[in-house]
Design a protein around this motif. Structure first.
Motif, PDB file in Angstrom:
ATOM      1  N   GLY A 161       0.809  -1.216   0.000  1.00 23.56           N
ATOM      2  CA  GLY A 161       0.000   0.000   0.000  1.00 23.56           C
ATOM      3  C   GLY A 161       0.841   1.264   0.000  1.00 23.56           C
ATOM      4  O   GLY A 161       0.559   2.215  -0.746  1.00 23.56           O
TER       5      GLY A 161
ATOM      6  N   ARG B 259       2.537   1.782  -3.443  1.00 28.21           N
ATOM      7  CA  ARG B 259       1.656   2.198  -4.536  1.00 28.21           C
ATOM      8  C   ARG B 259       1.051   3.579  -4.316  1.00 28.21           C
ATOM      9  O   ARG B 259       0.807   4.317  -5.275  1.00 28.21           O
ATOM     10  CB  ARG B 259       0.514   1.171  -4.682  1.00 28.21           C
ATOM     11  CG  ARG B 259       0.971  -0.193  -5.124  1.00 28.21           C
ATOM     12  CD  ARG B 259       1.461  -0.162  -6.571  1.00 28.21           C
ATOM     13  NE  ARG B 259       0.437   0.312  -7.460  1.00 28.21           N
ATOM     14  CZ  ARG B 259      -0.496  -0.449  -8.012  1.00 28.21           C
ATOM     15  NH1 ARG B 259      -0.498  -1.751  -7.758  1.00 28.21           N
ATOM     16  NH2 ARG B 259      -1.400   0.054  -8.823  1.00 28.21           N
ATOM     17  N   LYS B 260       0.837   3.980  -3.054  1.00 24.12           N
ATOM     18  CA  LYS B 260       0.076   5.206  -2.801  1.00 24.12           C
ATOM     19  C   LYS B 260       0.935   6.360  -2.333  1.00 24.12           C
ATOM     20  O   LYS B 260       0.732   7.507  -2.768  1.00 24.12           O
ATOM     21  CB  LYS B 260      -1.009   4.922  -1.760  1.00 24.12           C
ATOM     22  CG  LYS B 260      -1.923   6.108  -1.487  1.00 24.12           C
ATOM     23  CD  LYS B 260      -3.039   5.726  -0.529  1.00 24.12           C
ATOM     24  CE  LYS B 260      -3.972   6.910  -0.286  1.00 24.12           C
ATOM     25  NZ  LYS B 260      -5.075   6.554   0.630  1.00 24.12           N
ATOM     26  N   TYR B 261       1.909   6.105  -1.468  1.00 19.71           N
ATOM     27  CA  TYR B 261       2.621   7.198  -0.826  1.00 19.71           C
ATOM     28  C   TYR B 261       4.031   7.409  -1.357  1.00 19.71           C
ATOM     29  O   TYR B 261       4.682   8.396  -1.006  1.00 19.71           O
ATOM     30  CB  TYR B 261       2.712   6.953   0.690  1.00 19.71           C
ATOM     31  CG  TYR B 261       1.368   6.921   1.361  1.00 19.71           C
ATOM     32  CD1 TYR B 261       0.564   8.055   1.408  1.00 19.71           C
ATOM     33  CD2 TYR B 261       0.895   5.755   1.959  1.00 19.71           C
ATOM     34  CE1 TYR B 261      -0.664   8.029   2.027  1.00 19.71           C
ATOM     35  CE2 TYR B 261      -0.338   5.717   2.587  1.00 19.71           C
ATOM     36  CZ  TYR B 261      -1.113   6.851   2.610  1.00 19.71           C
ATOM     37  OH  TYR B 261      -2.342   6.826   3.222  1.00 19.71           O
TER      38      TYR B 261
END
Length: 504
Positions: free
Chosen positions: A351, A354-356
């Motif tokens: 996560g 991919r996001k931060y």
């Protein structure tokens, strides 16, 4: 061996065989057994470096365009640290706790002797029992066989060998050959010259005194007495039940014109379950010739460690020793926290990546760490599921293999007796067997304690906190275990009609 027979290839093969025997007789070197422990710490160190040094550090430093807040970084760091601490704690406990060495709990002794007449079944080479195809043929003799045994046993064995060679040379079917209980029929013309063939015929009667009958039947149909068998084969007591001989009965799988196999002509309702008859609790069947001890109940010899282990489950290279009576609880704790830690790390790394961390897509450290924890996660969850299943049934991996072998043997019998599409008949036969004997993994488990809860507490303890944390100790001493009352004192499974009233 003559000098002309000692070829170069033969010498090499003999040397390889001797080398394998030497390797099998001695334990693995210490560095080999402990190598996987260093590999585990290397993987944990690498993943921790990526998670803390590459992910959390960038979140706290607000470096490289990281969009995650500091609070998110603190939550991830705290959860990862707690899970890592519990995993390492459990791992240290299972590595540093001995599984229980049997020789520390018993004394060295000579191999116990036993009376062959007092213990009718003594197949120590295979505790699962003889295969069904060997158990399914029992030979009865004519009334005058006793006269032939007096002073003419040698002549009888020569007669049987001559008849066997004549039958093999003419190529008859397997059903035409005389068979002894627990003695396999040679499958090729040269089988009669095998080194064990003489052992299979030395104590046999002439072929004209032998009658083949199908023995996988219900116990009420007939009985046989005064059966002469090979001394190395399982003894057939007077109480063994046999069916009457039906004309035209055969074990062939020929198809009839109506499409029904010849096996359907038999009374299929008479097929009976044949549990192993080996008295596994007798001292002579628990003797270890390598350690020179009578093994306690459920103990087995580990070739990798070179010793007998109490309640031996398996040898795990990742902990550098066996999983046994005294450390199985900690092994389950380690698998639980290892599974939780791996999947939390896998999900959080994926996560965050991919996001931060859009600017960190070119770095390879994070994808490698994700792949490693995902691989170990599947490994942990598979072992954890297996260990929980075994603990709930109060079985070890070795004991579960015996139960699995018995189920497979029964599947072979059902496949021989029924057509492939007769699923209902197979299910009804299994239910009838369970009504007569009980279930294989439950009532047929010699260490079954009556309920899943009792089995679980026998491994993990009665304290609920012990189920989760690597604290406490083994609930038992690793030597004494209560035996399922559905088994006799020698460890043989009894029919339901022989159980006490409260167990039926």
């Amino acid at each position: 061996m003559a000098s002309r027979d000692r070829t170069c290839c033969g010498v090499i093969e003999d040397a390889q065989l001797e080398a394998r025997k030497r390797r099998a007789s001695r334990p693995q070197p210490w560095i080999v057994r402990k190598f996987a422990i260093g590999l585990f710490f290397a993987v944990v160190g690498y993943v921790s470096y990526v998670y803390i040094g590459r992910i959390c550090e960038r979140i706290f430093a607000r470096d490289g365009g990281v969009t995650a807040s500091i609070a998110v970084g603190v939550v991830f760091l705290v959860i990862y640290s707690v899970l890592l601490l519990l995993t390492l704690w459990s791992y240290a406990k299972v590595v540093l706790t001995s599984p229980g060495v049997a020789r520390d709990f018993t004394n060295r002794t000579e191999r116990p002797t036993y009376d062959r007449d007092g213990h009718p079944s003594h197949m120590t080479s295979d505790l699962r029992g003889a295969p069904y195809d060997q158990e399914s043929t029992v030979h009865t003799y004519t009334s005058d066989h006793h006269q032939h045994t007096q002073g003419s046993r040698t002549q009888s064995s020569f007669t049987l060998q001559r008849d066997l060679r004549t039958s093999l040379s003419s190529g008859p079917s397997e059903s035409a050959l005389p068979r002894m209980v627990g003695t396999a029929i040679p499958q090729h013309p040269n089988a009669g010259h095998h080194r064990g063939s003489s052992q299979a015929t030395n104590h046999s009667m002439p072929s004209h005194h032998i009658t083949n009958t199908n023995a996988i039947r219900s116990p009420e149909e007939a009985r046989v007495r005064d059966v002469l068998v090979n001394p190395e084969a399982p003894y057939v007591p007077d109480s063994i039940a046999l069916p009457p001989i039906h004309a035209g009965s055969t074990r062939s799988r020929r198809r009839e014109p109506n499409g029904v196999g010849s096996g359907q002509s038999r009374n299929v309702n008479g097929i009976s379950r044949r549990p192993p008859a080996t008295p596994i609790l007798l001292p002579e069947n628990r003797y270890c010739s390598r350690c020179k001890i009578v093994k306690p109940y459920r103990a087995h010899h580990c070739r990798a460690c070179g010793t007998c282990v109490l309640r031996y489950d398996h040898h795990c290279p990742w902990i550098g020793q066996c999983v046994g009576a005294l450390n199985q609880k900690f092994f389950i704790n380690f698998l639980f926290w290892g599974s939780v830690s791996c999947w939390w790390t896998f999900g959080s790394l994926l996560g965050i990546y991919r996001k931060y961390l859009p600017g960190g897509a070119s770095a390879l450290e994070i994808p490698i760490a994700i792949a490693l924890v995902g691989l170990f996660g599947f490994f942990f969850i598979g072992l954890l599921t297996t260990q929980i299943h075994l603990a709930l049934n109060n079985q070890t991996t070795v004991e579960s293999m015996y139960a699995k072998a018995m189920r497979e043997r029964e599947q072979v019998v059902l496949a021989r007796e029924f057509q492939w599409w007769q699923f209902g008949a197979k299910q009804r036969t299994r239910r009838r067997w369970d009504q007569e004997w009980g279930r294989i993994g439950k009532e047929g488990n010699i260490w079954w304690l009556g309920s899943y809860r009792a089995n679980w507490e026998a491994v993990m303890g009665k304290n609920v906190w012990w189920w989760l944390l690597p604290v406490g100790r083994c609930p038992d001493d690793g030597v004494n275990y209560p035996v399922n009352p559905r088994f006799d004192s020698q460890g043989r499974w009894r029919r339901r009609e022989e159980w006490s009233e409260e167990l039926r």
